[in-house]
Every structure is written in C-alpha cells, then in structure tokens.
Motif scaffolding. Structure first.
Motif, short mmCIF file in Angstrom:
data_model
loop_
_atom_site.label_atom_id
_atom_site.label_comp_id
_atom_site.label_asym_id
_atom_site.label_seq_id
_atom_site.Cartn_x
_atom_site.Cartn_y
_atom_site.Cartn_z
N ASN A 137 0.83 -1.21 0.00
CA ASN A 137 0.00 0.00 0.00
C ASN A 137 0.86 1.26 0.00
OD1 ASN A 137 -2.40 -1.42 -0.11
ND2 ASN A 137 -2.58 -1.53 2.12
N GLU A 138 1.99 1.24 0.72
CA GLU A 138 2.89 2.39 0.74
C GLU A 138 3.47 2.63 -0.66
OE1 GLU A 138 5.69 1.41 3.80
OE2 GLU A 138 4.33 2.06 5.41
N TRP A 139 3.85 1.55 -1.37
CA TRP A 139 4.38 1.70 -2.73
C TRP A 139 3.31 2.29 -3.64
CZ3 TRP A 139 8.58 2.08 -5.55
CH2 TRP A 139 8.49 1.92 -6.93
N LEU A 140 2.09 1.78 -3.54
CA LEU A 140 1.00 2.31 -4.36
C LEU A 140 0.74 3.79 -4.06
CD1 LEU A 140 -1.56 -0.63 -4.36
CD2 LEU A 140 -0.24 0.26 -6.29
N GLN A 141 0.76 4.14 -2.79
CA GLN A 141 0.53 5.54 -2.40
C GLN A 141 1.66 6.43 -2.93
OE1 GLN A 141 -2.18 6.67 -0.88
NE2 GLN A 141 -1.45 8.77 -0.91
N ALA A 142 2.89 5.97 -2.80
CA ALA A 142 4.04 6.76 -3.23
C ALA A 142 4.09 6.95 -4.75
CB ALA A 142 5.34 6.11 -2.75
N THR A 143 3.48 6.04 -5.49
CA THR A 143 3.56 6.09 -6.95
C THR A 143 2.22 6.44 -7.60
OG1 THR A 143 3.16 3.70 -7.12
CG2 THR A 143 5.46 4.44 -7.01
N THR A 144 1.27 6.91 -6.82
CA THR A 144 -0.08 7.21 -7.31
C THR A 144 -0.08 8.13 -8.52
OG1 THR A 144 -1.05 6.88 -5.15
CG2 THR A 144 -2.29 8.25 -6.67
N PHE A 145 0.76 9.15 -8.51
CA PHE A 145 0.71 10.16 -9.56
C PHE A 145 1.71 9.90 -10.68
CE2 PHE A 145 -0.87 12.25 -5.70
CZ PHE A 145 -2.16 12.52 -6.16
N ILE A 146 2.32 8.74 -10.69
CA ILE A 146 3.23 8.38 -11.77
C ILE A 146 2.43 7.54 -12.76
CG2 ILE A 146 5.36 7.21 -12.41
CD1 ILE A 146 6.34 7.74 -9.54
N SER A 147 2.18 8.13 -13.92
CA SER A 147 1.31 7.48 -14.90
C SER A 147 2.10 7.03 -16.12
CB SER A 147 0.22 8.46 -15.35
OG SER A 147 0.83 9.53 -16.05
N GLU A 148 1.46 6.20 -16.93
CA GLU A 148 2.09 5.76 -18.16
C GLU A 148 2.38 6.95 -19.08
OE1 GLU A 148 1.54 2.48 -21.72
OE2 GLU A 148 -0.11 2.84 -20.33
N SER A 149 1.49 7.94 -19.10
CA SER A 149 1.72 9.11 -19.96
C SER A 149 2.95 9.91 -19.50
CB SER A 149 0.48 9.99 -20.03
OG SER A 149 0.15 10.50 -18.76
N LEU A 150 3.21 9.94 -18.20
CA LEU A 150 4.41 10.60 -17.70
C LEU A 150 5.65 9.88 -18.21
CD1 LEU A 150 5.87 12.67 -15.89
CD2 LEU A 150 5.68 11.01 -14.04
N PHE A 151 5.66 8.54 -18.11
CA PHE A 151 6.78 7.78 -18.64
C PHE A 151 6.94 8.02 -20.14
CE2 PHE A 151 6.19 4.87 -14.91
CZ PHE A 151 7.46 5.04 -14.38
N GLN A 152 5.83 7.96 -20.88
CA GLN A 152 5.90 8.15 -22.33
C GLN A 152 6.42 9.52 -22.70
OE1 GLN A 152 1.95 7.14 -23.66
NE2 GLN A 152 2.40 4.96 -23.71
N SER A 153 6.10 10.54 -21.91
CA SER A 153 6.61 11.88 -22.20
C SER A 153 8.13 11.95 -22.06
CB SER A 153 5.94 12.92 -21.30
OG SER A 153 6.43 12.82 -19.97
N ARG A 154 8.69 10.99 -21.36
CA ARG A 154 10.15 10.90 -21.19
C ARG A 154 10.75 9.81 -22.07
NH1 ARG A 154 10.98 15.68 -19.44
NH2 ARG A 154 10.42 16.09 -17.29
#
Length: 185
Positions: A137-154
């Motif tokens: 749950n902590e990992w999910l909470q920490a990464t909540t705002f990291i989306s596939e579109s963010l990765f793709q933009s990089r």
C-alpha cells in the motif's frame, strides 16, 4: 509463507552474479546464491521499478562497481488480465542486462516452471515473502501520480532499461517563460 506463483507477474533475470544487488519497488536484496531466477506473484497494477547492480570481482578490486540499471514494468500492458512475464539475462561481457530479449521457448519454459512451482524458493522469490500488505500500500501511495503518460513523455515504455541519472532534457523544444521551462510544439 504463501508461495503460490500461479497468478500475477513474473520478473526474471537469469545469470545474475552472486553478490549483485537487485531491488524491486524499493526493496533491495543482495544475491547470495548463483541460482537466482527472479520474482513471482507480482501485482498486476500500476508499475514496478527494478534496479540491478552486478557484483563484478574485477571492478570491486579496483574500488568501483558496475553501474546501476533499472527496468520499468508498466502494468497497463497486461494481455490476459493478471498473468505476465518479463524475462531478461545478465551479460557479463557488457556487465549489464542484455538488451536482446530471451527467445520465446526459454520464456515459455521459464513461465511454466515458475507457475507450476517446479522453480521456487530460493531461486524464485514470491512477492508475499518480500512485501507486507502495508508495504504494498505504501508503494501504491508513493507512486499514485506516476502514470504511463508521464513515462511516455520521457520516452520510457514497458520493459525499457534505464540508467538512473542519464536523462538529458531536450531543451531545443523548450522555452523559458518567467523563469520556468515549458514545452513548445
């Protein structure tokens, strides 16, 4: 301890040297045996970040280790709902994860052996042996705002190998607007 590897994701990294450091979603392990295969029963949501730094005796003697590499696994690419596999091989000649994919027969045999528990601890580590529900749950909470579109933009896509700290911003398409950068199309 539950070692049911029949469901969820599998991350395999074959031929990893003893003494290497591997981490998944922030949980690090030092490999103590030469029979490490990977992780199983990984959750099929969000993304997973695997980092790997090989132990190289000749590099270690010179006071330096091999560089740390990371692989991003985006779970929006799950084909059949919950089961997936990402399999790689360490290449000692280049001292990093080999960029060439494993052949399909090796991947199929590997997945079948892990799912049927023919390959299990200590070669395959079940995610329930690594993470408590609180840690997941902590990992999910920490990464909540990291989306596939963010990765793709990089320029980072499922299965991409990345070298932390190696990102170079393409400033040719950027302009400075009151002290901040913005993208120009």
């Amino acid at each position: 301890m539950n070692n049911d590897n029949s469901r969820g994701g599998i991350f395999a990294l074959l031929d990893s040297p003893v003494g290497s450091n591997i981490s998944i979603d922030g949980k690090s392990l030092i490999l103590k045996q030469d029979n490490f295969v990977g992780f199983a029963s990984l959750k099929s949501f969000g993304f997973h970040l695997i980092t790997f730094q090989a132990f190289q005796s000749r590099s270690h003697e010179n006071g330096c280790g091999s560089s740390r590499h990371a692989i991003v696994l985006l779970r929006t690419h799950v084909d059949n709902g919950t089961n997936w596999i990402s399999a790689h091989r360490y290449d000692p000649t280049i001292e990093e994860i080999n960029p060439s994919p494993l052949d399909k027969l090796t991947i199929l045999n590997l997945e079948n052996s892990i799912r049927s528990n023919q390959l299990g601890p200590p070669s395959v580590i079940c995610s329930s042996a690594l993470f408590s529900e609180t840690e997941l749950n902590e990992w999910l909470q920490a990464t909540t705002f990291i989306s596939e579109s963010l990765f793709q933009s990089r320029g980072i896509f499922h299965g991409c190998k990345i070298v932390p700290g190696a990102f170079q911003e393409d400033t040719s398409k950027m302009k400075i607007n009151h002290g901040s950068l913005s993208h120009v199309d």
